[in-house]
Design an enzyme around this catalytic site. Structure first.
Site, PDB file in Angstrom:
ATOM      1  N   THR A   8       0.794  -1.442  -0.346  1.00 24.11           N
ATOM      2  CA  THR A   8       0.170   0.143  -0.045  1.00 24.11           C
ATOM      3  C   THR A   8       1.031   0.865   0.186  1.00 24.11           C
ATOM      4  O   THR A   8       2.290   1.436   0.555  1.00 24.11           O
ATOM      5  CB  THR A   8      -0.920   0.300   1.385  1.00 24.11           C
ATOM      6  OG1 THR A   8      -1.839   0.941   1.193  1.00 24.11           O
ATOM      7  CG2 THR A   8      -0.147  -0.011   2.329  1.00 24.11           C
ATOM      8  N   ASN A  10      -0.679   3.411   1.291  1.00 25.29           N
ATOM      9  CA  ASN A  10      -1.103   4.801   2.911  1.00 25.29           C
ATOM     10  C   ASN A  10      -0.568   4.731   3.990  1.00 25.29           C
ATOM     11  O   ASN A  10      -0.303   3.307   4.553  1.00 25.29           O
ATOM     12  CB  ASN A  10      -3.054   3.944   2.364  1.00 25.29           C
ATOM     13  CG  ASN A  10      -3.776   4.401   3.691  1.00 25.29           C
ATOM     14  OD1 ASN A  10      -3.057   4.876   4.515  1.00 25.29           O
ATOM     15  ND2 ASN A  10      -4.403   4.740   3.721  1.00 25.29           N
ATOM     16  N   HIS A  12      -0.573   5.753   6.518  1.00 22.11           N
ATOM     17  CA  HIS A  12      -1.979   5.818   8.020  1.00 22.11           C
ATOM     18  C   HIS A  12      -2.118   4.160   7.873  1.00 22.11           C
ATOM     19  O   HIS A  12      -1.798   3.711   9.165  1.00 22.11           O
ATOM     20  CB  HIS A  12      -3.273   5.843   8.073  1.00 22.11           C
ATOM     21  CG  HIS A  12      -3.653   6.659   8.635  1.00 22.11           C
ATOM     22  ND1 HIS A  12      -3.698   6.901  10.279  1.00 22.11           N
ATOM     23  CD2 HIS A  12      -5.263   5.197   8.839  1.00 22.11           C
ATOM     24  CE1 HIS A  12      -4.266   6.633  10.907  1.00 22.11           C
ATOM     25  NE2 HIS A  12      -5.571   5.924   9.998  1.00 22.11           N
ATOM     26  N   LYS A  13      -2.902   3.132   6.689  1.00 21.72           N
ATOM     27  CA  LYS A  13      -2.500   1.503   7.423  1.00 21.72           C
ATOM     28  C   LYS A  13      -1.685   1.136   7.372  1.00 21.72           C
ATOM     29  O   LYS A  13      -1.909   0.597   8.896  1.00 21.72           O
ATOM     30  CB  LYS A  13      -3.347   1.624   5.837  1.00 21.72           C
ATOM     31  CG  LYS A  13      -4.702   1.920   5.824  1.00 21.72           C
ATOM     32  CD  LYS A  13      -5.210   0.657   4.407  1.00 21.72           C
ATOM     33  CE  LYS A  13      -6.125   1.019   3.699  1.00 21.72           C
ATOM     34  NZ  LYS A  13      -6.511   0.099   2.237  1.00 21.72           N
ATOM     35  N   ASP A  69      -7.865  -5.424   0.307  1.00 20.77           N
ATOM     36  CA  ASP A  69      -9.247  -4.889  -0.947  1.00 20.77           C
ATOM     37  C   ASP A  69     -10.247  -4.537   0.091  1.00 20.77           C
ATOM     38  O   ASP A  69     -10.569  -5.760   0.946  1.00 20.77           O
ATOM     39  CB  ASP A  69      -8.814  -5.218  -1.981  1.00 20.77           C
ATOM     40  CG  ASP A  69      -9.988  -4.316  -2.496  1.00 20.77           C
ATOM     41  OD1 ASP A  69      -9.809  -2.944  -2.825  1.00 20.77           O
ATOM     42  OD2 ASP A  69     -10.239  -4.559  -3.768  1.00 20.77           O
ATOM     43  N   PHE A 156     -14.871   8.300   6.671  1.00 23.72           N
ATOM     44  CA  PHE A 156     -14.589   8.342   4.949  1.00 23.72           C
ATOM     45  C   PHE A 156     -16.188   7.317   3.997  1.00 23.72           C
ATOM     46  O   PHE A 156     -16.476   6.908   4.927  1.00 23.72           O
ATOM     47  CB  PHE A 156     -13.346   8.119   4.693  1.00 23.72           C
ATOM     48  CG  PHE A 156     -12.825   6.665   4.899  1.00 23.72           C
ATOM     49  CD1 PHE A 156     -13.041   5.684   5.621  1.00 23.72           C
ATOM     50  CD2 PHE A 156     -12.895   6.051   3.459  1.00 23.72           C
ATOM     51  CE1 PHE A 156     -12.428   4.608   5.846  1.00 23.72           C
ATOM     52  CE2 PHE A 156     -12.324   4.687   3.116  1.00 23.72           C
ATOM     53  CZ  PHE A 156     -11.978   4.319   4.778  1.00 23.72           C
ATOM     54  N   GLY A 157     -15.673   7.178   2.752  1.00 30.31           N
ATOM     55  CA  GLY A 157     -16.561   6.919   2.284  1.00 30.31           C
ATOM     56  C   GLY A 157     -17.921   6.858   2.515  1.00 30.31           C
ATOM     57  O   GLY A 157     -18.325   7.664   2.125  1.00 30.31           O
ATOM     58  N   TYR A 158     -18.469   5.946   2.192  1.00 27.56           N
ATOM     59  CA  TYR A 158     -19.328   5.365   2.504  1.00 27.56           C
ATOM     60  C   TYR A 158     -19.693   5.115   3.897  1.00 27.56           C
ATOM     61  O   TYR A 158     -21.675   5.312   4.645  1.00 27.56           O
ATOM     62  CB  TYR A 158     -20.063   3.902   2.003  1.00 27.56           C
ATOM     63  CG  TYR A 158     -20.306   4.141   0.575  1.00 27.56           C
ATOM     64  CD1 TYR A 158     -21.080   4.428  -0.574  1.00 27.56           C
ATOM     65  CD2 TYR A 158     -18.997   3.459  -0.049  1.00 27.56           C
ATOM     66  CE1 TYR A 158     -20.919   4.031  -1.630  1.00 27.56           C
ATOM     67  CE2 TYR A 158     -18.636   3.249  -1.101  1.00 27.56           C
ATOM     68  CZ  TYR A 158     -19.676   3.784  -2.409  1.00 27.56           C
ATOM     69  OH  TYR A 158     -19.355   4.352  -3.843  1.00 27.56           O
ATOM     70  N   ARG A 185     -12.217  -4.040   8.338  1.00 25.47           N
ATOM     71  CA  ARG A 185     -10.679  -3.899   8.280  1.00 25.47           C
ATOM     72  C   ARG A 185     -10.528  -4.267   9.069  1.00 25.47           C
ATOM     73  O   ARG A 185      -9.322  -5.303   9.759  1.00 25.47           O
ATOM     74  CB  ARG A 185     -10.547  -2.024   8.159  1.00 25.47           C
ATOM     75  CG  ARG A 185      -8.979  -2.069   7.651  1.00 25.47           C
ATOM     76  CD  ARG A 185      -8.940  -0.841   7.174  1.00 25.47           C
ATOM     77  NE  ARG A 185     -10.013  -0.654   5.838  1.00 25.47           N
ATOM     78  CZ  ARG A 185     -10.400   0.559   5.227  1.00 25.47           C
ATOM     79  NH1 ARG A 185     -11.242   0.686   7.035  1.00 25.47           N
ATOM     80  NH2 ARG A 185     -11.047   0.106   4.885  1.00 25.47           N
TER      81      ARG A 185
HETATM   82  P1  ITT Z   1      -6.104   1.769  -0.748  1.00 26.73           P
HETATM   83  O1  ITT Z   1      -5.233   3.483  -1.104  1.00 26.73           O
HETATM   84  O2  ITT Z   1      -5.766   1.384  -0.069  1.00 26.73           O
HETATM   85  O3  ITT Z   1      -6.346   1.177  -1.829  1.00 26.73           O
HETATM   86  P2  ITT Z   1      -8.811   3.271  -0.945  1.00 26.73           P
HETATM   87  O4  ITT Z   1     -10.277   3.903  -0.699  1.00 26.73           O
HETATM   88  O5  ITT Z   1      -8.840   2.221  -2.391  1.00 26.73           O
HETATM   89  O6  ITT Z   1      -7.353   3.148  -0.088  1.00 26.73           O
HETATM   90  P3  ITT Z   1     -10.087   0.517   0.616  1.00 26.73           P
HETATM   91  O7  ITT Z   1      -9.283  -0.643  -0.994  1.00 26.73           O
HETATM   92  O8  ITT Z   1     -10.103  -0.551   1.739  1.00 26.73           O
HETATM   93  O9  ITT Z   1      -9.813   2.236   0.022  1.00 26.73           O
HETATM   94  O10 ITT Z   1     -11.548   0.754   0.234  1.00 26.73           O
HETATM   95  C1  ITT Z   1     -12.272   0.872  -0.854  1.00 26.73           C
HETATM   96  C2  ITT Z   1     -13.851   1.891  -1.130  1.00 26.73           C
HETATM   97  O11 ITT Z   1     -14.857   0.677  -0.261  1.00 26.73           O
HETATM   98  C3  ITT Z   1     -13.277   2.985  -0.758  1.00 26.73           C
HETATM   99  O12 ITT Z   1     -12.579   4.045  -1.302  1.00 26.73           O
HETATM  100  C4  ITT Z   1     -14.902   3.421   0.118  1.00 26.73           C
HETATM  101  O13 ITT Z   1     -15.534   4.154  -0.805  1.00 26.73           O
HETATM  102  C5  ITT Z   1     -15.372   1.611   0.304  1.00 26.73           C
HETATM  103  N1  ITT Z   1     -15.140   1.758   2.200  1.00 26.73           N
HETATM  104  C6  ITT Z   1     -13.713   0.536   2.410  1.00 26.73           C
HETATM  105  N2  ITT Z   1     -13.605   0.937   3.765  1.00 26.73           N
HETATM  106  C7  ITT Z   1     -15.113   1.998   4.415  1.00 26.73           C
HETATM  107  C8  ITT Z   1     -15.536   2.543   5.517  1.00 26.73           C
HETATM  108  O14 ITT Z   1     -14.336   1.975   6.252  1.00 26.73           O
HETATM  109  N3  ITT Z   1     -16.114   3.301   6.208  1.00 26.73           N
HETATM  110  C9  ITT Z   1     -16.604   3.932   3.997  1.00 26.73           C
HETATM  111  N4  ITT Z   1     -16.108   3.548   3.106  1.00 26.73           N
HETATM  112  C10 ITT Z   1     -16.090   2.429   3.286  1.00 26.73           C
END
Ligand code: ITT
Length: 202
Positions: A8, A10, A12-13, A69, A156-158, A185
């Protein structure tokens, strides 16, 4: 101390996992090993992508390594956005200029689910580990439902539309510490760490 590359960029991870494994393994991110190029991620499943990334880095660097992933799987959408979670809105050109991906992704998700009563969904993480030439897969999962609107501003994300089963707060309303107890995760990482702590080469 044994070194393990985390495929990765990233930081932070990588630091999070290092903190848990501090005595047993030294975790190196791709930046730590000065690997700047992208890592291919073009399979059509979380398992496929995690495995592809881990083997790719293993073959490039010749080192033990792991990759992850994650994605959101919604039952009434037959598992979508799944492996395409990060670029769900981009797939159909629904992202406005300068709009963060997460805003467009949530808008598309809510539109796709408009009027649906089955709102069951889960977040899933897959970690693929290549150790002494063998592959091991770890899975973490959290079940929940997709709300009809956003709630909360953290995460973040959803996170603002995901309500984990048995809770009254969305992931976006939880502190990072609370989310880290139940998240997909965190559960996958826990399985990886438990395995590594017990592992003895043959
Ligand atoms: P990498 O650079 O590590 O690939 P990424 O943003 O693609 O980071 P992930 O592969 O972990 O992160 O997740 C893919 C997508 O799934 C991420 O961009 C979000 O849209 C969604 N997602 C995953 N885990 C999430 C979480 O804990 N909360 C909200 N959305 C999440």
């Amino acid at each position: 101390m044994q070194e393990l590359v985390f495929a990765t960029h990233n930081e932070h991870k990588a630091r999070e996992i290092q903190a848990i494994l501090s005595h047993e393994y030294r975790i190196l991110s791709l930046d730590d090993v000065k690997y700047q190029d992208p890592v291919p991620e073009n399979e059509n499943s979380l398992e496929g992508n995690a495995s592809q990334k881990a083997w790719f880095i293993h073959h490039r660097l010749g080192k033990d390594c792991f990759a992850d992933d994650s994605g959101l799987e919604v039952d009434c959408l037959n598992g979508a956005p799944g492996v395409y979670s990060a670029r769900y809105a981009d797939l159909t050109d629904e992202r406005k200029a300068d709009e963060p991906a997460s805003v467009a992704n949530i808008r598309k998700l809510l539109a796709q689910m408009h009027g649906e009563t089955n709102r069951n969904a889960r977040f899933r993480t897959i970690i693929a580990l290549i150790l002494d030439g063998k592959e091991y897969i770890f899975e973490g999962m959290v079940e929940g439902e997709i709300l009809e609107g956003r709630k909360g501003s953290g995460g973040f994300g959803y996170d603002p539309v995901f309500l984990p089963s048995g809770y009254t707060d969305t992931f976006a309303e939880m502190s990072l510490e609370e989310k880290n107890i139940i998240s997909h995760r965190a559960l996958a990482v826990l399985k990886l760490v438990t395995f590594l702590k017990k592992y003895r080469p043959e």
